[in-house]
Motif scaffolding. Structure first.
Motif, short mmCIF file in Angstrom:
data_model
loop_
_atom_site.label_atom_id
_atom_site.label_comp_id
_atom_site.label_asym_id
_atom_site.label_seq_id
_atom_site.Cartn_x
_atom_site.Cartn_y
_atom_site.Cartn_z
N GLY A 1 28.14 11.38 27.67
CA GLY A 1 27.24 10.45 27.00
C GLY A 1 25.82 10.97 26.88
N ALA A 2 25.53 12.09 27.51
CA ALA A 2 24.18 12.66 27.48
C ALA A 2 23.83 13.14 26.08
CB ALA A 2 24.08 13.83 28.46
N GLU A 3 22.55 13.05 25.74
CA GLU A 3 22.10 13.60 24.47
C GLU A 3 21.91 15.10 24.64
OE1 GLU A 3 18.76 11.57 22.81
OE2 GLU A 3 19.71 9.61 23.01
N LEU A 4 22.58 15.87 23.75
CA LEU A 4 22.63 17.31 23.92
C LEU A 4 21.75 18.08 22.95
CD1 LEU A 4 26.45 17.66 24.61
CD2 LEU A 4 24.57 17.36 26.25
N GLY A 5 20.83 17.40 22.30
CA GLY A 5 19.84 18.11 21.49
C GLY A 5 20.18 18.26 20.03
N SER A 6 21.39 17.87 19.62
CA SER A 6 21.72 17.91 18.19
C SER A 6 22.90 16.98 17.92
CB SER A 6 22.08 19.34 17.75
OG SER A 6 23.36 19.70 18.24
N PRO A 7 22.92 16.39 16.72
CA PRO A 7 24.06 15.52 16.38
C PRO A 7 25.40 16.24 16.47
CG PRO A 7 22.27 15.20 14.80
CD PRO A 7 21.90 16.38 15.67
N ALA A 8 25.43 17.54 16.10
CA ALA A 8 26.70 18.28 16.14
C ALA A 8 27.20 18.40 17.58
CB ALA A 8 26.53 19.66 15.51
N TRP A 9 26.34 18.79 18.50
CA TRP A 9 26.77 18.93 19.89
C TRP A 9 27.16 17.58 20.50
CZ3 TRP A 9 25.09 22.98 23.85
CH2 TRP A 9 25.32 24.27 23.33
#
Length: 197
Positions: free
Chosen positions: A121-129
């Protein structure tokens, strides 16, 4: 054994509960199934070498998923899918191997570590990731629940159909591989040998 307490990008060891084939006892068929010295040195792969035909198929599938990167997802995205799957399944060993590869291939160590620390659920810095991690998690939890909405999220994040296929293959393969590894042994933090001067 010293067992790891958290997910990490550091190298871990793996200890089998069954006896692997000793290196010196490997047959020609087992050597062929193992493919390379990395696998020959690994107790995990030497344990799987007890069924060389199944191991050969597994090795070729693994190599194709992670090293045949023409026309589809990049290696970093495939490794990210494997990392997210391993994180969901609790396979600390596989998560360590594939998170380190995702970092090496992408240079995004902080994003990869955030996935390990916080989960998918963490935000990984890009919509793709973010979409890749979500898709891998959905496939790991209940594969039959993965559906059109998950594919659409990947498309909206900019992935092509070929890239989506690669992400799904990476996640599906590791959903199976994690369970195999978790049932055959356990992971450990390797003891650090002091260097002699």
């Amino acid at each position: 054994m010293t067992r790891p307490e958290t997910f990490t990008q550091e190298s871990l060891g793996w200890v089998p509960w069954l006896e692997p084939v000793a290196r010196e006892d490997l047959t020609a068929e087992q050597h062929e199934a193992l493919q390379d010295d990395f696998r020959r040195a690994s107790p995990y792969f030497r344990l799987l070498a007890r069924d060389p035909q199944a191991l050969r198929a597994r090795t070729l599938t693994d190599l194709d998923i992670f090293f045949n990167t023409e026309g589809g997802a990049g290696r970093a995205e495939r490794e990210l899918a494997a990392t997210a799957t391993s994180r969901t399944n609790g396979c600390i060993y596989c998560a360590s191997v594939h998170s380190a590869a995702a970092t090496r291939e992408s240079g995004r160590r902080e994003d990869v570590q955030r996935l390990l620390d916080e989960g998918v659920g963490a935000e990984l810095g890009s919509p793709a990731w973010d979409a890749i991690a979500h898709a891998a998690d959905a496939l790991a939890r209940i594969p039959l629940d993965f559906g059109p909405a998950d594919v659409q999220r990947l498309r909206e994040a900019g992935l092509s159909d070929a890239e989506i296929g690669d992400v799904i293959n990476s996640a599906a393969f590791f959903n199976w591989a994690n369970r195999l590894m978790l049932t055959l042994g356990e992971f450990e933090v390797p003891t650090r040998r002091s260097k002699r001067s």
